[in-house]
Scaffold this motif. Sequence first.
Motif, PDB file in Angstrom:
ATOM      1  N   SER A   1       3.129  -7.572 142.148  1.00 41.13           N
ATOM      2  CA  SER A   1       3.163  -8.810 142.932  1.00 41.13           C
ATOM      3  C   SER A   1       4.593  -9.191 143.286  1.00 41.13           C
ATOM      4  O   SER A   1       4.903  -9.518 144.438  1.00 41.13           O
ATOM      5  N   MET A   2       5.483  -9.140 142.307  1.00 40.29           N
ATOM      6  CA  MET A   2       6.888  -9.473 142.530  1.00 40.29           C
ATOM      7  C   MET A   2       7.552  -8.465 143.458  1.00 40.29           C
ATOM      8  O   MET A   2       8.294  -8.831 144.375  1.00 40.29           O
ATOM      9  N   ALA A   3       7.290  -7.186 143.213  1.00 43.09           N
ATOM     10  CA  ALA A   3       7.908  -6.140 144.031  1.00 43.09           C
ATOM     11  C   ALA A   3       7.435  -6.214 145.478  1.00 43.09           C
ATOM     12  O   ALA A   3       8.215  -5.998 146.417  1.00 43.09           O
ATOM     13  N   ALA A   4       6.157  -6.556 145.682  1.00 43.44           N
ATOM     14  CA  ALA A   4       5.624  -6.668 147.040  1.00 43.44           C
ATOM     15  C   ALA A   4       6.295  -7.818 147.786  1.00 43.44           C
ATOM     16  O   ALA A   4       6.609  -7.703 148.976  1.00 43.44           O
ATOM     17  N   ALA A   5       6.509  -8.935 147.091  1.00 47.47           N
ATOM     18  CA  ALA A   5       7.181 -10.077 147.722  1.00 47.47           C
ATOM     19  C   ALA A   5       8.605  -9.707 148.118  1.00 47.47           C
ATOM     20  O   ALA A   5       9.078 -10.044 149.212  1.00 47.47           O
ATOM     21  N   ARG A   6       9.278  -9.010 147.240  1.00 48.42           N
ATOM     22  CA  ARG A   6      10.660  -8.611 147.536  1.00 48.42           C
ATOM     23  C   ARG A   6      10.697  -7.619 148.702  1.00 48.42           C
ATOM     24  O   ARG A   6      11.582  -7.705 149.568  1.00 48.42           O
ATOM     25  N   ALA A   7       9.764  -6.700 148.737  1.00 54.31           N
ATOM     26  CA  ALA A   7       9.709  -5.733 149.837  1.00 54.31           C
ATOM     27  C   ALA A   7       9.382  -6.431 151.156  1.00 54.31           C
ATOM     28  O   ALA A   7       9.953  -6.099 152.203  1.00 54.31           O
ATOM     29  N   ALA A   8       8.467  -7.403 151.112  1.00 61.00           N
ATOM     30  CA  ALA A   8       8.099  -8.126 152.328  1.00 61.00           C
ATOM     31  C   ALA A   8       9.298  -8.862 152.904  1.00 61.00           C
ATOM     32  O   ALA A   8       9.534  -8.850 154.116  1.00 61.00           O
ATOM     33  N   GLY A   9      10.072  -9.503 152.039  1.00 59.89           N
ATOM     34  CA  GLY A   9      11.280 -10.179 152.496  1.00 59.89           C
ATOM     35  C   GLY A   9      12.271  -9.206 153.105  1.00 59.89           C
ATOM     36  O   GLY A   9      12.850  -9.462 154.170  1.00 59.89           O
ATOM     37  N   ALA A  10      12.466  -8.096 152.420  1.00 60.15           N
ATOM     38  CA  ALA A  10      13.392  -7.084 152.934  1.00 60.15           C
ATOM     39  C   ALA A  10      12.929  -6.552 154.276  1.00 60.15           C
ATOM     40  O   ALA A  10      13.745  -6.272 155.172  1.00 60.15           O
ATOM     41  N   GLY A  11      11.613  -6.421 154.437  1.00 66.29           N
ATOM     42  CA  GLY A  11      11.077  -5.923 155.692  1.00 66.29           C
ATOM     43  C   GLY A  11      11.312  -6.867 156.853  1.00 66.29           C
ATOM     44  O   GLY A  11      11.318  -6.449 158.014  1.00 66.29           O
ATOM     45  N   LEU A  12      11.509  -8.138 156.557  1.00 61.74           N
ATOM     46  CA  LEU A  12      11.822  -9.132 157.583  1.00 61.74           C
ATOM     47  C   LEU A  12      13.321  -9.375 157.714  1.00 61.74           C
ATOM     48  O   LEU A  12      13.752 -10.217 158.505  1.00 61.74           O
ATOM     49  N   GLY A  13      14.090  -8.648 156.899  1.00 65.05           N
ATOM     50  CA  GLY A  13      15.537  -8.849 156.912  1.00 65.05           C
ATOM     51  C   GLY A  13      15.964 -10.129 156.221  1.00 65.05           C
ATOM     52  O   GLY A  13      17.021 -10.690 156.520  1.00 65.05           O
ATOM     53  N   LEU A  14      15.160 -10.593 155.270  1.00 63.34           N
ATOM     54  CA  LEU A  14      15.447 -11.846 154.572  1.00 63.34           C
ATOM     55  C   LEU A  14      15.640 -11.606 153.084  1.00 63.34           C
ATOM     56  O   LEU A  14      14.912 -10.803 152.473  1.00 63.34           O
ATOM     57  N   PRO A  15      16.593 -12.302 152.457  1.00 60.67           N
ATOM     58  CA  PRO A  15      16.664 -12.269 150.999  1.00 60.67           C
ATOM     59  C   PRO A  15      15.434 -12.959 150.427  1.00 60.67           C
ATOM     60  O   PRO A  15      14.774 -13.755 151.111  1.00 60.67           O
TER      61      PRO A  15
ATOM     62  N   ARG B   1      14.878 -16.783 150.744  1.00 57.80           N
ATOM     63  CA  ARG B   1      14.566 -17.230 152.098  1.00 57.80           C
ATOM     64  C   ARG B   1      13.118 -16.881 152.447  1.00 57.80           C
ATOM     65  O   ARG B   1      12.419 -17.650 153.118  1.00 57.80           O
ATOM     66  N   TYR B   2      12.676 -15.714 152.042  1.00 60.83           N
ATOM     67  CA  TYR B   2      11.306 -15.289 152.339  1.00 60.83           C
ATOM     68  C   TYR B   2      10.293 -16.220 151.668  1.00 60.83           C
ATOM     69  O   TYR B   2       9.306 -16.625 152.282  1.00 60.83           O
ATOM     70  N   LEU B   3      10.540 -16.567 150.393  1.00 60.42           N
ATOM     71  CA  LEU B   3       9.599 -17.410 149.658  1.00 60.42           C
ATOM     72  C   LEU B   3       9.706 -18.882 150.039  1.00 60.42           C
ATOM     73  O   LEU B   3       8.713 -19.615 149.998  1.00 60.42           O
ATOM     74  N   GLY B   4      10.908 -19.316 150.403  1.00 60.26           N
ATOM     75  CA  GLY B   4      11.129 -20.741 150.596  1.00 60.26           C
ATOM     76  C   GLY B   4      11.396 -21.204 152.000  1.00 60.26           C
ATOM     77  O   GLY B   4      11.461 -22.420 152.241  1.00 60.26           O
ATOM     78  N   GLY B   5      11.575 -20.307 152.955  1.00 54.31           N
ATOM     79  CA  GLY B   5      11.859 -20.717 154.319  1.00 54.31           C
ATOM     80  C   GLY B   5      13.339 -20.981 154.534  1.00 54.31           C
ATOM     81  O   GLY B   5      14.183 -20.637 153.704  1.00 54.31           O
ATOM     82  N   THR B   6      13.657 -21.621 155.627  1.00 58.38           N
ATOM     83  CA  THR B   6      15.058 -21.773 156.034  1.00 58.38           C
ATOM     84  C   THR B   6      15.646 -23.135 155.713  1.00 58.38           C
ATOM     85  O   THR B   6      16.806 -23.400 156.004  1.00 58.38           O
ATOM     86  N   THR B   7      14.856 -24.023 155.128  1.00 61.64           N
ATOM     87  CA  THR B   7      15.366 -25.350 154.796  1.00 61.64           C
ATOM     88  C   THR B   7      16.458 -25.257 153.738  1.00 61.64           C
ATOM     89  O   THR B   7      16.307 -24.537 152.742  1.00 61.64           O
ATOM     90  N   LEU B   8      17.540 -25.992 153.931  1.00 60.47           N
ATOM     91  CA  LEU B   8      18.610 -25.994 152.937  1.00 60.47           C
ATOM     92  C   LEU B   8      18.087 -26.604 151.642  1.00 60.47           C
ATOM     93  O   LEU B   8      17.582 -27.731 151.635  1.00 60.47           O
ATOM     94  N   PRO B   9      18.187 -25.889 150.536  1.00 59.43           N
ATOM     95  CA  PRO B   9      17.602 -26.371 149.288  1.00 59.43           C
ATOM     96  C   PRO B   9      18.555 -27.262 148.494  1.00 59.43           C
ATOM     97  O   PRO B   9      19.756 -27.295 148.734  1.00 59.43           O
TER      98      PRO B   9
ATOM     99  N   VAL C   1      11.376 -22.750 145.690  1.00 63.32           N
ATOM    100  CA  VAL C   1      10.412 -23.846 145.519  1.00 63.32           C
ATOM    101  C   VAL C   1      11.098 -25.189 145.308  1.00 63.32           C
ATOM    102  O   VAL C   1      10.428 -26.216 145.165  1.00 63.32           O
ATOM    103  N   GLY C   2      12.431 -25.196 145.285  1.00 65.02           N
ATOM    104  CA  GLY C   2      13.147 -26.444 145.065  1.00 65.02           C
ATOM    105  C   GLY C   2      12.931 -27.002 143.682  1.00 65.02           C
ATOM    106  O   GLY C   2      12.747 -28.217 143.501  1.00 65.02           O
ATOM    107  N   ALA C   3      12.946 -26.139 142.666  1.00 64.93           N
ATOM    108  CA  ALA C   3      12.735 -26.582 141.290  1.00 64.93           C
ATOM    109  C   ALA C   3      13.782 -27.611 140.882  1.00 64.93           C
ATOM    110  O   ALA C   3      14.924 -27.574 141.347  1.00 64.93           O
TER     111      ALA C   3
END
Length: 364
Positions: A96-110, A113-121, A330-332
């Motif tokens: 699950s974790m590796a898939a999320a990281r790969a998905a972000g990389a596939g979009l060119g996002l760290p 950014r992939y999990l949280g979007g572009t809003t400044l945290p 997630v803005g913890a």
Amino acid sequence: MFGGHDIIKVTGRMVWDSRANPAVEAEVILENGAHGKAMVSLGSQGNGQWESEYINDRLSEAVLFEEALDQEKIDRILLEALEDERKGKKSVQAISMAAARAAGAGLGLPLYRYLGGTTLPVMPVPVMTMMSGRDGEMGMDFPELMIVPQTAKSYSRGLRMGAEIYHCLKRLLSISGYSTSVGEDGGFVPGMKDAEEGLGYLMDAFQLSGHKPGVDVSVMISVNKEQKNMISHYLRLTDEFPICGIFNGLWREDSEGQSQMMKMLKDRFLMASHDYSHANGAVISLEAAGTVSNALTMVEEARKAGCKVIISGDSGETEEDFLADMAVAVGADYVKFGAPCRGEWTAKYNEMLRIEEFYNKKKD
């Protein structure tokens, strides 16, 4: 690289955690060439060889050619593929974790950014372990004393405050003849007679490092024991020391006591627990969540319940820094990763430094 997010290969391998116990690593490769890796500790009873083979022989087939961008679907498929609810959960978590990281990389996002979007945290506040106690050490009720920077204007400054206090505490313990060996969470294990003595040393370390107790920095304590009738003890301690939070303060079956403590003390400090039905702080870990999507759902539920969110490391960690990205995403409110010591903890703290640096440059 931005097209073709289907998973074309999943590999499992056995690695090792910070306790010299087996851990499992999953690696996910997408059609566009992006890949992601993630490690999960298996604990002292885990079988790393079995887990890695389970990934390679069963779980990999379950998600093959599925789109990595659909995290909820990936996680659902993985959980449905489990043959035995008692085995394979850590392998599911790793994929699950590796898939999320790969998905972000596939979009060119760290990952953050992939999990949280572009809003400044708003960067989480680090809750850093200073002292640890096993049974008979530092009081059986308080196996962990932690500090929380209060006036730091940035995450990096808060982390630096923690490191300064940590070194001052080490000096004080050494001068007093106490051991400065560290436990698995990086905190010192001095073998003191009770928690009050440890808290006294923390106050001295605050002042020696130039930080005012209760103003610049406060204390959180972790109980993690099945204790009853502790409310009066907590009240006395909070009158003597600048305690701003308690983790797992009462016996988990003592719902009446938990409700009473919540009513009496909710305005005085943070009461944090994995079960936040009688708490105002939700401790969320990937180990408890099982998958990335479940963790994100738990954060949403905690927010709806009006709780502060604390992203916490698990028992038996690795140098995996996924939690740092997730906490920012997630803005913890807080992160609880152990002491500013030992690589499995500093890996997470340092990743958050990089994230903060990125967002500071964006502000400029």
